[in-house]
Design an enzyme around this catalytic site. Structure first.
Site, PDB file in Angstrom:
ATOM      1  N   LEU A  64       0.829  -1.206   0.000  1.00 61.43           N
ATOM      2  CA  LEU A  64       0.000   0.000   0.000  1.00 61.43           C
ATOM      3  C   LEU A  64       0.867   1.260   0.000  1.00 61.43           C
ATOM      4  CD1 LEU A  64      -2.434  -1.462   2.649  1.00 61.43           C
ATOM      5  CD2 LEU A  64      -2.996  -0.974   0.259  1.00 61.43           C
TER       6      LEU A  64
ATOM      7  N   LYS B 233      15.338   0.002   4.369  1.00 58.75           N
ATOM      8  CA  LYS B 233      14.739   0.563   3.138  1.00 58.75           C
ATOM      9  C   LYS B 233      14.832   2.101   3.126  1.00 58.75           C
ATOM     10  CE  LYS B 233      12.007   1.065  -0.429  1.00 58.75           C
ATOM     11  NZ  LYS B 233      12.516   0.850  -1.770  1.00 58.75           N
TER      12      LYS B 233
HETATM   13  P1  NAD Z   1       0.576   2.486  -6.199  1.00 57.44           P
HETATM   14  O1  NAD Z   1       0.009   3.793  -5.787  1.00 57.44           O
HETATM   15  O2  NAD Z   1       0.805   2.195  -7.641  1.00 57.44           O
HETATM   16  O3  NAD Z   1      -0.361   1.297  -5.635  1.00 57.44           O
HETATM   17  C1  NAD Z   1      -1.005   1.300  -4.400  1.00 57.44           C
HETATM   18  C2  NAD Z   1      -2.335   0.555  -4.546  1.00 57.44           C
HETATM   19  O4  NAD Z   1      -2.949   0.476  -3.264  1.00 57.44           O
HETATM   20  C3  NAD Z   1      -3.323   1.258  -5.482  1.00 57.44           C
HETATM   21  O5  NAD Z   1      -3.802   0.336  -6.444  1.00 57.44           O
HETATM   22  C4  NAD Z   1      -4.432   1.732  -4.538  1.00 57.44           C
HETATM   23  O6  NAD Z   1      -5.714   1.744  -5.165  1.00 57.44           O
HETATM   24  C5  NAD Z   1      -4.346   0.707  -3.434  1.00 57.44           C
HETATM   25  N1  NAD Z   1      -4.894   1.126  -2.156  1.00 57.44           N
HETATM   26  C6  NAD Z   1      -4.778   2.330  -1.531  1.00 57.44           C
HETATM   27  N2  NAD Z   1      -5.395   2.289  -0.339  1.00 57.44           N
HETATM   28  C7  NAD Z   1      -5.898   1.048  -0.204  1.00 57.44           C
HETATM   29  C8  NAD Z   1      -6.630   0.387   0.836  1.00 57.44           C
HETATM   30  N3  NAD Z   1      -6.970   1.014   1.988  1.00 57.44           N
HETATM   31  N4  NAD Z   1      -7.006  -0.899   0.635  1.00 57.44           N
HETATM   32  C9  NAD Z   1      -6.675  -1.535  -0.519  1.00 57.44           C
HETATM   33  N5  NAD Z   1      -5.978  -0.974  -1.528  1.00 57.44           N
HETATM   34  C10 NAD Z   1      -5.596   0.302  -1.364  1.00 57.44           C
HETATM   35  O7  NAD Z   1       1.930   2.304  -5.355  1.00 57.44           O
HETATM   36  P2  NAD Z   1       3.151   1.332  -5.711  1.00 57.44           P
HETATM   37  O8  NAD Z   1       4.077   2.006  -6.637  1.00 57.44           O
HETATM   38  O9  NAD Z   1       2.615  -0.025  -6.023  1.00 57.44           O
HETATM   39  O10 NAD Z   1       3.877   1.323  -4.269  1.00 57.44           O
HETATM   40  C11 NAD Z   1       3.364   0.598  -3.158  1.00 57.44           C
HETATM   41  C12 NAD Z   1       4.390   0.664  -2.032  1.00 57.44           C
HETATM   42  O11 NAD Z   1       5.639   0.111  -2.473  1.00 57.44           O
HETATM   43  C13 NAD Z   1       4.695   2.095  -1.556  1.00 57.44           C
HETATM   44  O12 NAD Z   1       4.820   2.096  -0.160  1.00 57.44           O
HETATM   45  C14 NAD Z   1       6.012   2.426  -2.248  1.00 57.44           C
HETATM   46  O13 NAD Z   1       6.764   3.381  -1.518  1.00 57.44           O
HETATM   47  C15 NAD Z   1       6.677   1.062  -2.279  1.00 57.44           C
HETATM   48  N6  NAD Z   1       7.654   0.882  -3.376  1.00 57.44           N
HETATM   49  C16 NAD Z   1       7.379   1.296  -4.640  1.00 57.44           C
HETATM   50  C17 NAD Z   1       8.330   1.116  -5.659  1.00 57.44           C
HETATM   51  C18 NAD Z   1       8.053   1.571  -7.072  1.00 57.44           C
HETATM   52  O14 NAD Z   1       9.020   1.576  -7.891  1.00 57.44           O
HETATM   53  N7  NAD Z   1       6.838   1.937  -7.440  1.00 57.44           N
HETATM   54  C19 NAD Z   1       9.553   0.499  -5.368  1.00 57.44           C
HETATM   55  C20 NAD Z   1       9.800   0.057  -4.068  1.00 57.44           C
HETATM   56  C21 NAD Z   1       8.834   0.252  -3.074  1.00 57.44           C
END
Ligand code: NAD
Length: 332
Positions: A98, A204
């Site tokens: 999330l 991280k």
């Molecule tokens: P994103 O915004 O693409 O995806 C998050 C998802 O969570 C969305 O689909 C949203 O609709 C859903 N969501 C939000 N609130 C919710 C809830 N209460 N219940 C269910 N679903 C819910 O984000 P992401 O890029 O997938 O990143 C997710 C996590 O991973 C973050 O904490 C980010 O910092 C970390 N991260 C991201 C990357 C990257 O390259 N994108 C790399 C490493 C770590």
């Protein structure tokens, strides 16, 4: 040998073959964990991770607040839950991916959260990047219900999420590490135990703070070089064979056209959003305040990413700092 065709993909099985006057046995390690895995948060990272769990033969139930994200997974064979509580009801292991701490608190401890219905003994793995203090808070609530909560944030980005090659930094009780690893191996390549709950997040946060500092520095140096008349590809080749080299210069160069297949060469679309980097730098800032640590460059990078976010770069990849610097100068 017909027995072989009945082997399920989800289990470690002992196959016994009885032939003329001889019996032999062998063990076949299958892909799936044999457990029911729940997955909450199907965004840029969670979507491909849940798909990989399915492709490795797990039985997966998914939930996202955004219904379209769920239908994609449903078409691929996942079951749908209508809330985190419903996912927990149908799962033994639950993974959350999330955006930030508030979403994680809501998904676990909220009205329709995981804690409402998860069974004692459930393994709860949070792979979001959040405040380590929130991981500790969730772990303590889980313990009261005889469940285990571990933090397992990832490094590697969307490309690694798709390829199943993520690195996981795991914090939690050491005795649960083997169980977590057995599931996480279906979505990652390096699963590293960091210590008690919250220490995965600590690792991280430090990594991402350094990544941001390196990216700002790379963008500054590349921008200066271009303004001094250097060809950006030539300059990047020199940096990458010299002491200025970093992941940001070599693998994820922020200048459009220097590398193919990076966000910089795709109008800074996809990748790791500026808003997410700003969030991670905010986590570094509050962790530094709590631990009384000096992070002057981390703080500066935080302010730069905040500025970018309010100036329209929030959804652009974090390497767009290069464009931000260029445009700031051009407007003078
Ligand atoms: P994103 O915004 O693409 O995806 C998050 C998802 O969570 C969305 O689909 C949203 O609709 C859903 N969501 C939000 N609130 C919710 C809830 N209460 N219940 C269910 N679903 C819910 O984000 P992401 O890029 O997938 O990143 C997710 C996590 O991973 C973050 O904490 C980010 O910092 C970390 N991260 C991201 C990357 C990257 O390259 N994108 C790399 C490493 C770590």
């Amino acid at each position: 040998m017909a027995a072989l065709s009945n082997v399920t993909r989800n289990s470690k099985v002992l196959i016994q073959v009885i032939g003329k006057n001889r019996t032999f046995s062998c063990s076949a390690v299958q892909h799936g964990s044999g457990k029911r895995v729940g997955f909450i948060g199907l965004g840029n990272m969670g979507g491909p991770m849940a798909l990989n769990l399915l492709n490795k033969g797990n039985s997966v139930t998914v939930y996202d607040v955004y219904p379209e994200a769920m239908s994609k997974l449903q078409n691929a064979g996942a079951a749908i839950g209508h809330s985190p509580a419903e996912v927990a009801e149908k799962s033994d292991t639950i993974i959350t991916m999330l955006p930030n701490s508030t979403h994680v608190q809501e998904a676990y401890a909220g009205e329709n959260g995981v804690f409402q219905t998860a069974k004692p003994g459930s393994l709860l793995i949070d792979s979001s990047t959040i405040d380590p203090s929130v991981s500790k808070e969730m772990a303590s609530l889980a313990e009261k219900k005889a469940m285990t909560f571990i933090d397992a944030p990832v490094s590697g980005g969307v490309m690694a999420a798709k390829a199943g090659t993520l690195t996981f930094m795991v914090g939690g009780p050491e005795k649960e590490f083997a169980n977590a690893k057995a599931v996480l191996e279906h979505v990652g390549k390096n699963i590293v135990y960091c210590g008690s709950v919250g220490s995965g997040q600590a690792a991280k946060i430090c990594n991402n703070m350094l990544l941001a500092i390196n990216m700002v520095g790379t963008a500054e140096a590349m921008n200066l070089g271009v303004r001094l008349g250097l060809d950006p590809k030539l300059l990047s080749n020199i940096i990458n064979t010299s002491s200025g080299r970093s992941w940001s210069s070599e693998i994820y160069n922020p200048v459009p056209g220097v590398l193919p297949n990076v966000p910089a060469s795709n109008n800074y679309e996809g990748g790791f959003g500026t808003a997410l980097m700003m969030k991670d730098l905010g986590l570094a800032q509050s962790s530094a305040t709590r631990s009384n640590s000096a992070i002057p460059l981390g703080s500066l990078a935080h302010q730069l990413y905040r500025l970018m976010s309010v100036r329209g770069y929030a959804k652009k990849d974090f390497s767009s700092i290069y464009q931000f610097l260029q445009k700031s100068e051009n407007s003078n």
